[in-house]
Write a protein that holds these residues in place. Structure first.
Motif, PDB file in Angstrom:
ATOM      1  N   LYS A 146       0.809  -1.211   0.000  1.00 16.61           N
ATOM      2  CA  LYS A 146       0.000   0.000   0.000  1.00 16.61           C
ATOM      3  C   LYS A 146       0.849   1.269   0.000  1.00 16.61           C
ATOM      4  CE  LYS A 146      -3.867   0.190   0.187  1.00 16.61           C
ATOM      5  NZ  LYS A 146      -4.900   0.203  -0.861  1.00 16.61           N
ATOM      6  N   ASN A 147       1.955   1.253   0.764  1.00 16.32           N
ATOM      7  CA  ASN A 147       2.759   2.483   0.868  1.00 16.32           C
ATOM      8  C   ASN A 147       4.197   2.112   1.241  1.00 16.32           C
ATOM      9  OD1 ASN A 147       3.814   5.070   1.399  1.00 16.32           O
ATOM     10  ND2 ASN A 147       1.792   5.801   2.058  1.00 16.32           N
ATOM     11  N   PRO A 148       5.034   1.693   0.287  1.00 16.77           N
ATOM     12  CA  PRO A 148       6.399   1.252   0.594  1.00 16.77           C
ATOM     13  C   PRO A 148       7.257   2.353   1.216  1.00 16.77           C
ATOM     14  CG  PRO A 148       6.073   1.481  -1.783  1.00 16.77           C
ATOM     15  CD  PRO A 148       4.732   1.615  -1.150  1.00 16.77           C
ATOM     16  N   ASP A 158      -0.557  10.166  -3.766  1.00 19.27           N
ATOM     17  CA  ASP A 158      -1.955   9.755  -3.885  1.00 19.27           C
ATOM     18  C   ASP A 158      -2.373   9.017  -2.600  1.00 19.27           C
ATOM     19  OD1 ASP A 158      -4.463   9.200  -4.786  1.00 19.27           O
ATOM     20  OD2 ASP A 158      -3.846   7.471  -6.014  1.00 19.27           O
ATOM     21  N   VAL A 159      -2.460   9.787  -1.514  1.00 23.62           N
ATOM     22  CA  VAL A 159      -2.784   9.211  -0.206  1.00 23.62           C
ATOM     23  C   VAL A 159      -3.899  10.039   0.408  1.00 23.62           C
ATOM     24  CG1 VAL A 159      -1.924   8.634   2.103  1.00 23.62           C
ATOM     25  CG2 VAL A 159      -0.407   8.418   0.117  1.00 23.62           C
ATOM     26  N   ASP A 160      -4.904   9.365   0.977  1.00 24.32           N
ATOM     27  CA  ASP A 160      -5.979  10.091   1.639  1.00 24.32           C
ATOM     28  C   ASP A 160      -6.032   9.724   3.117  1.00 24.32           C
ATOM     29  OD1 ASP A 160      -6.919   7.515   1.596  1.00 24.32           O
ATOM     30  OD2 ASP A 160      -8.665   7.933   0.327  1.00 24.32           O
ATOM     31  N   PHE A 199      -3.184   2.595   7.657  1.00 27.41           N
ATOM     32  CA  PHE A 199      -1.763   2.305   7.844  1.00 27.41           C
ATOM     33  C   PHE A 199      -1.394   2.331   9.323  1.00 27.41           C
ATOM     34  CE2 PHE A 199       2.777   2.641   7.526  1.00 27.41           C
ATOM     35  CZ  PHE A 199       3.093   1.993   6.330  1.00 27.41           C
ATOM     36  N   LEU A 200      -1.922   3.299  10.058  1.00 25.40           N
ATOM     37  CA  LEU A 200      -1.662   3.352  11.504  1.00 25.40           C
ATOM     38  C   LEU A 200      -2.205   2.106  12.200  1.00 25.40           C
ATOM     39  CD1 LEU A 200      -2.325   7.083  12.479  1.00 25.40           C
ATOM     40  CD2 LEU A 200      -0.218   5.792  12.848  1.00 25.40           C
ATOM     41  N   LEU A 201      -3.423   1.710  11.812  1.00 26.09           N
ATOM     42  CA  LEU A 201      -3.998   0.503  12.391  1.00 26.09           C
ATOM     43  C   LEU A 201      -3.138  -0.716  12.050  1.00 26.09           C
ATOM     44  CD1 LEU A 201      -6.387  -0.617  13.975  1.00 26.09           C
ATOM     45  CD2 LEU A 201      -7.625  -0.865  11.818  1.00 26.09           C
ATOM     46  N   GLY A 202      -2.623  -0.753  10.829  1.00 31.36           N
ATOM     47  CA  GLY A 202      -1.749  -1.852  10.426  1.00 31.36           C
ATOM     48  C   GLY A 202      -0.456  -1.884  11.230  1.00 31.36           C
ATOM     49  N   MET A 203       0.108  -0.713  11.519  1.00 31.88           N
ATOM     50  CA  MET A 203       1.340  -0.671  12.316  1.00 31.88           C
ATOM     51  C   MET A 203       1.085  -1.175  13.739  1.00 31.88           C
ATOM     52  SD  MET A 203       3.619   0.115  10.213  1.00 31.88           S
ATOM     53  CE  MET A 203       4.925   0.059  11.442  1.00 31.88           C
ATOM     54  N   VAL A 204      -0.101  -0.856  14.275  1.00 34.03           N
ATOM     55  CA  VAL A 204      -0.464  -1.404  15.589  1.00 34.03           C
ATOM     56  C   VAL A 204      -0.503  -2.931  15.512  1.00 34.03           C
ATOM     57  CG1 VAL A 204      -2.298  -1.588  17.317  1.00 34.03           C
ATOM     58  CG2 VAL A 204      -1.717   0.636  16.323  1.00 34.03           C
TER      59      VAL A 204
END
Length: 594
Positions: free
Chosen positions: A172-174, A289-291, A298-303
């Protein structure tokens, strides 16, 4: 002056550790491979659920932020609920399977350890603390089982979650993910630091714990002496000292492990700041291209990455402690029995033949020489007695006969057949033994007698009990247990149980090691006729301290410091006025003076 060199750091996983893991896998886990593959598939399903949850969360946020409908939102919520229902089912099934696998593996491990332990020489048990053996068979195997069944499965689940979710975040965002993992080298360094120290301290703690358990057993077994000597305070202080050592060592282990979580928490905070700052910049900048939905996802994924990463860090800290446990358990196999059946060992031999010691040498250790060229012959079918002062080697002769120890030189034969050419089971099956150290189990007297011949009939057991003058006590006590190590019995009652066992076993060769030492003269006289019946027609070797009890022996051997100094009948030895006569006169004066 040059600075002293610091000791080289041991590798985190030594060759011994890797060999231990291969042993564990090949011997106890490989056979469960289909079940382990099933567990892996269920864990993979759990990881995919998290990835799909992130994707559905991002879609749900866009439904909310953009012009989505209520129906679309309900559909997203329904899919999310289904995903977590699948994960919940997997969370139930995975431990069910892994606990079964680990418990069965530990059962097999204990079975093998017990079988191996039973094959070891008597010398191993005489030099090893019982607390250490108990710790290996009970505590350490149980802890290892919990680690295999729960910790490893959870760590695998966490690792797969980290990999799958990280892969999705990279997709999603490398750029943002690459920024977030800059703290990874620091986390690895912390884990190496902690693991190295945990492994050293855990080894020390296991040694202290074995000593502590042995101290408890010694205190409990010697409680009669402790009470009589009023040494309760001394024993309490001794045990408390061991408790303190264990506390200090475990404090060191846990304090070191406690460094992991705050280190990862600080790293996580740093990562979240980078994600919020960097992600916020990407949302605000027209170049990316990020909303907002993408950043929240992404924050939830890092958690989801850092939470299992924290647990993985704890796992690797605990892994070193379990490497120590595994090494201690497998270390029992480093003990190899030396008293075994020869390749060409036979079972048949003349149990009524003469028993001969021919130029036998033996020493318990290099600084404890005992026999140096001992020669003596016990005639088949006769009663032979061995007497001498403490430490002269009387009981050692019986130990060599039954191959509890091997002679280091010379030869021991029965009917001209060397005993090291006989199968151990056949050799020892030819003996009935009444020893001064009597093993009594916490069971009824009846069951204690039957122990030497489980298939014996009731009539045989009653006859043995009658012959040993203990039948009346059985009738009074019934099925009542006699307490740990026969604590509820007198010394004489214990010896009568041992004598009853000899009657029941009815082997062709009888070894009596201080068989009547705990009996008063009246009781000894009562069972003398029974002992006479027991020895009739058998080769009997008697180790005796009370010389009056072996006056009728066919031959008496007198030992002194491992050497045969006299032999003959009772009257002949008295006429010689040698060592035997001196011992006999001294005992007679002692009894007359009472």
């Amino acid at each position: 002056m040059s600075k002293p060199r610091r000791p080289e750091r041991a590798p985190l996983y030594t060759e011994r550790d890797r060999a231990n893991l291969r042993w564990l896998w090949s011997r106890y886990l490989r056979q469960k491979l289909p079940w382990l593959l099933l567990v892996l598939l269920m864990i993979l399903a759990q990881g995919v659920v998290y990835q799909q949850f992130l994707a559905m969360t991002e879609d749900g946020l866009r439904v909310i932020f953009d012009s989505g409908t209520v129906g679309d939102l309900v559909q997203v919520c329904g899919v999310v609920f289904f995903l977590f229902a699948v994960r919940g089912l997997m969370s139930y099934l995975v431990p069910r399977v892994t606990v079964w696998v680990s418990n069965d593996a530990i059962f097999q491990m204990r079975r093998d350890l017990i079988d191996h332990m039973m094959s070891l020489d008597l010398a191993y048990f005489e030099r090893t603390k019982s607390g250490e053996i108990i710790q290996r068979l009970v505590t350490q195997t149980q802890l290892l089982g919990v680690f295999i069944g729960q910790a490893v499965a959870n760590a695998l689940r966490d690792a797969i979650t980290v990999i799958i979710v990280s892969g999705y975040l990279i997709y999603k965002n490398p750029i943002l993910f690459g920024t977030a993992v800059v703290v990874l080298p620091f986390i690895i360094w912390v884990m190496n630091f902690v693991s190295d120290r945990v492994k050293i301290t855990q080894g020390q703690a296991e040694t202290e714990l074995a000593d502590y358990m042995n101290g408890i057993e010694e205190t409990v077994n010697g409680m009669r002496t402790v009470k009589i000597a009023s040494q309760e305070d001394v024993e309490a202080k001794r045990l408390l000292k061991g408790t303190g050592h264990i506390r200090d060592l475990m404090n060191r282990v846990q304090i070191t492990q406690a460094l992991v979580m705050p280190s990862i928490d600080l790293s996580s905070a740093f990562v979240y700041v980078l994600v919020i700052g960097g992600g916020g910049y990407m949302v605000l900048s027209p170049d990316f291209d990020v909303d907002g939905a993408g950043i929240i996802m992404f924050l939830l994924g890092m958690v989801m990455v850092f939470d299992p990463a924290r647990l993985l860090a704890l796992f690797f800290g605990g892994l070193q402690a379990n490497m120590v446990l595994l090494d201690r358990i497998r270390g029992l196999y480093d003990e190899v029995p030396t008293i075994t059946d020869a390749a060409d060992a036979v079972e048949e031999f003349d149990t009524r033949g003469d028993i001969a010691f021919d130029d036998v040498t033996f020493a318990y250790s290099a600084d404890q020489p005992l026999f140096d060229g001992l020669n003596l012959t016990f005639k088949g079918g006769q009663v032979s007695a061995i007497v001498g002062s403490t430490g002269s080697g009387k009981t050692t002769i019986l130990s060599l006969l039954s191959r509890l120890y091997n002679a280091q030189g010379g030869q021991i034969t029965i009917g001209e057949q060397p005993i090291d050419g006989l199968r151990l089971k056949a050799l020892r099956g030819a003996y009935s033994v009444v020893a001064q150290d009597i093993v009594i189990f916490n069971n009824s007297i009846w069951e204690n007698i039957r122990y030497v011949k489980p298939e014996a009939s009731e009539a045989e057991i009653w006859q043995a009990a009658e012959n040993a003058e203990i039948a009346e006590l059985i009738r009074r006590r019934g099925d009542a247990s006699v307490g740990p190590k026969g604590a509820q019995l007198s010394g004489g009652q214990k010896q009568r149980i041992a004598i009853a066992r000899a009657f029941l076993r009815d082997a062709p060769i009888l070894l009596l090691d201080e068989a009547t030492s705990a009996l008063d003269q009246a009781t000894e006289e009562r069972i003398k006729s029974a002992l006479d019946r027991l020895t009739r027609g058998k080769t009997t070797i008697v180790v005796a301290h009370r010389l009056s009890s072996i006056a009728d022996a066919d031959r008496i051997f007198v030992l002194e410091a491992g050497k045969l100094v006299e032999s003959g009948k009772h009257a002949e030895l008295l006429d010689e006025n040698g060592l035997y006569a001196q011992l006999y006169k001294a005992q007679k004066q002692g009894y007359d003076g009472r």
